[in-house]
Design a protein around this motif. Sequence first.
Motif, PDB file in Angstrom:
ATOM      1  N   LEU A 219       0.836  -1.200   0.000  1.00 61.56           N
ATOM      2  CA  LEU A 219       0.000   0.000   0.000  1.00 61.56           C
ATOM      3  C   LEU A 219       0.871   1.251   0.000  1.00 61.56           C
ATOM      4  CD1 LEU A 219      -2.786  -0.909   2.603  1.00 61.56           C
ATOM      5  CD2 LEU A 219      -2.815  -1.209   0.110  1.00 61.56           C
ATOM      6  N   GLU A 220       0.465   2.217  -0.810  1.00 61.38           N
ATOM      7  CA  GLU A 220       1.113   3.531  -0.832  1.00 61.38           C
ATOM      8  C   GLU A 220       0.120   4.530  -0.246  1.00 61.38           C
ATOM      9  OE1 GLU A 220       3.414   5.433  -4.350  1.00 61.38           O
ATOM     10  OE2 GLU A 220       1.418   6.332  -4.400  1.00 61.38           O
ATOM     11  N   THR A 221       0.504   5.175   0.900  1.00 59.51           N
ATOM     12  CA  THR A 221      -0.426   6.040   1.639  1.00 59.51           C
ATOM     13  C   THR A 221       0.042   7.485   1.567  1.00 59.51           C
ATOM     14  OG1 THR A 221      -0.922   4.214   3.150  1.00 59.51           O
ATOM     15  CG2 THR A 221      -1.518   6.443   3.862  1.00 59.51           C
ATOM     16  N   ASN A 222      -0.921   8.373   1.265  1.00 54.81           N
ATOM     17  CA  ASN A 222      -0.699   9.821   1.272  1.00 54.81           C
ATOM     18  C   ASN A 222      -1.625  10.436   2.308  1.00 54.81           C
ATOM     19  OD1 ASN A 222       1.021  10.600  -1.343  1.00 54.81           O
ATOM     20  ND2 ASN A 222      -0.353   8.910  -1.845  1.00 54.81           N
ATOM     21  N   LYS A 223      -1.081  11.303   3.173  1.00 55.69           N
ATOM     22  CA  LYS A 223      -1.890  11.969   4.196  1.00 55.69           C
ATOM     23  C   LYS A 223      -1.834  13.471   3.930  1.00 55.69           C
ATOM     24  CE  LYS A 223      -2.365  10.388   8.305  1.00 55.69           C
ATOM     25  NZ  LYS A 223      -2.222   9.981   9.725  1.00 55.69           N
ATOM     26  N   THR A 224      -3.037  14.109   3.914  1.00 57.60           N
ATOM     27  CA  THR A 224      -3.163  15.530   3.601  1.00 57.60           C
ATOM     28  C   THR A 224      -3.942  16.221   4.713  1.00 57.60           C
ATOM     29  OG1 THR A 224      -3.228  14.991   1.253  1.00 57.60           O
ATOM     30  CG2 THR A 224      -3.927  17.204   1.874  1.00 57.60           C
ATOM     31  N   GLN A 225      -3.502  17.420   5.096  1.00 64.56           N
ATOM     32  CA  GLN A 225      -4.209  18.195   6.106  1.00 64.56           C
ATOM     33  C   GLN A 225      -5.490  18.795   5.532  1.00 64.56           C
ATOM     34  OE1 GLN A 225      -1.336  21.088   7.492  1.00 64.56           O
ATOM     35  NE2 GLN A 225      -0.634  19.740   9.136  1.00 64.56           N
TER      36      GLN A 225
END
Length: 608
Positions: free
Chosen positions: A253-259
């Motif tokens: 899994l490739e995870t991106n977290k954005t505010q």
Amino acid sequence: MLRFVRRPAGLAALSMFPVAGQAAETADRVAHPVLLSVLIVTGAVVGCGLLVMMLLHLDSASFRRLHRILTDLPLAVAIIRRKDGVLLYANKRCCELIGVRKLGSRYLYPDDISAEMLCDFLRPLPYRHGFQNAPEALQLKPGFTLSLAVTGQPIRFKWQAAWLLYLSQPPQQPASSALLEQEQRIFQQVLNSLSELVYYQDRSGQIIGTNKAFNRFWRGRFSEGVMDDENMAASLHPLHTWTTAPDGASRLLETNKTQLIDDHGEVIGTLSISHDVTDWHDMQESLKQEIEKREITEQALAQRSSLLNTIFEASSDPIGLYNEHGIYVGCNEPFARALGFTQATLLGKSAADVLEPDKWEEFQESDRQVLREGKTVKTDDYVILEDGTPIWYEMVKTPYRDPTDGVPGVLVMARDVTERRMAEQQLADAIMELQEMSFVDSLTKVANRRYFDEQLRKLWHGHIREQKPLTLILCDIDSFKAFNDNYGHQQGDYALREVAKVFRDVIRRETDEVARYGGEEFAFLLPNTNPEGGLVVAEKVHRQLAAQGIVHAYSDVDDKLTVSLGIATVTPLPTQDYGDLVEMADIALYKAKAAGRNCTMVMTDSDR
């Protein structure tokens, strides 16, 4: 008895003075009032004119001041004539709001708004005191309605009653709770339609929402799916983690977290999106392995490549290679020079860009046989080199397969056959010249008697099958012997050539033929033609020959060269011979001569 008494001149003059004085006094009394009236009227007219000019100037000056004020006003303003709703003025904001266009000094409504619509809207509203915030909905384009609040004041604009309108959009009502709930449901539906794993948290890290893909993948183990903020912060790139899918398979899994930021710029939480990139990772690994294999293969093929280049350079014949996509992957200098390139500049180019479009289409047809059917194809190609030298090549195309990747392609080997083709062309020209000599009359350049007989025989059998009428016209130049005897044979030959030109111009259809039948006689073969069609051709012959105006002073018919024509038409039967048609045309020609020449006679089956 009357008597006249003569008065002295002095006494008469004295007696006249009182009368003249009285007349002058009377004239003065009359003239003073008239002059006074004229002066008063003139002054009034001049004063009115000055007043009107002053009012016009004041009105123009006041409008210029009003125009400067209204142009940059942030509120949409329009001036509309009261009687018919015509738009007299609109400021910038009005043009932007409802799409008003300015053409010269005129203002035009948008296509979906008319003056009648505005007139109907304003008619029931009070003009004397004006109105405020009247609601109006404008249909500016299909599916889009603009709600407006309109305020109006009565004004005089260029001496006309008009409305000064202020247009504004009513303030938006705050969204109701029901609307907010609907928006939340739509937002959740959008998230659920995504195949990525999505969850969002508040500022404290508490999960406040997920989508269906996240719930299915992390069923019963949500804690594994939540990324630690410290791990995310330590990496500037998306975080890659291996985990286990519900079916037990290993997934990357490739995870991106954005505010998440609110309207005031404050952080209210985070949004995390995870992509399954296992297939991409496997592809990358396969690509690495393929690259390693290719490197080994390239080392093994380096020696073969040098051997191939040696063969290319040693050959004086053009040799080239291009793959199934038409990209040149190998060639020698003769091949590149034939295409107008060098070996270095040709490699890597597409044949579609190098060849002319028509030649590329022709080559593609033969390439399909080579690539799909594995056949060896021989073709001929004509090339003009940069120095203008024409060359004929005999090309052989054979299939080949790239040993490195197995991609199919075409091997082209060409041989210069220019000398052979030139010899073939000379032979063909000689044959054509012989055929022309066999079937074309050398003097008049029309068909000769031999070609006429052959065509008549072919057409006769064809018309028996089709049962169509066949028409023959025999033509004889009137008094041509006298023409030759008096003008000489050289001038006679000239006349025959000119007559033949006229006959060729008369014939329009490709199937029609004109031939020199013998001496001064000519014949026309007209397939699928009835007697009426033959008469049309005969009339053209007479008319155009007369227009040619070949002088014949020794003719018994006219002072210009003329002809006699005999027309015969037959729908042939199997029991008949084409000699019957010639015989009928000959009889018709004899009748035309007997009738005085310079005319046409017709014979058909019914006349026999």
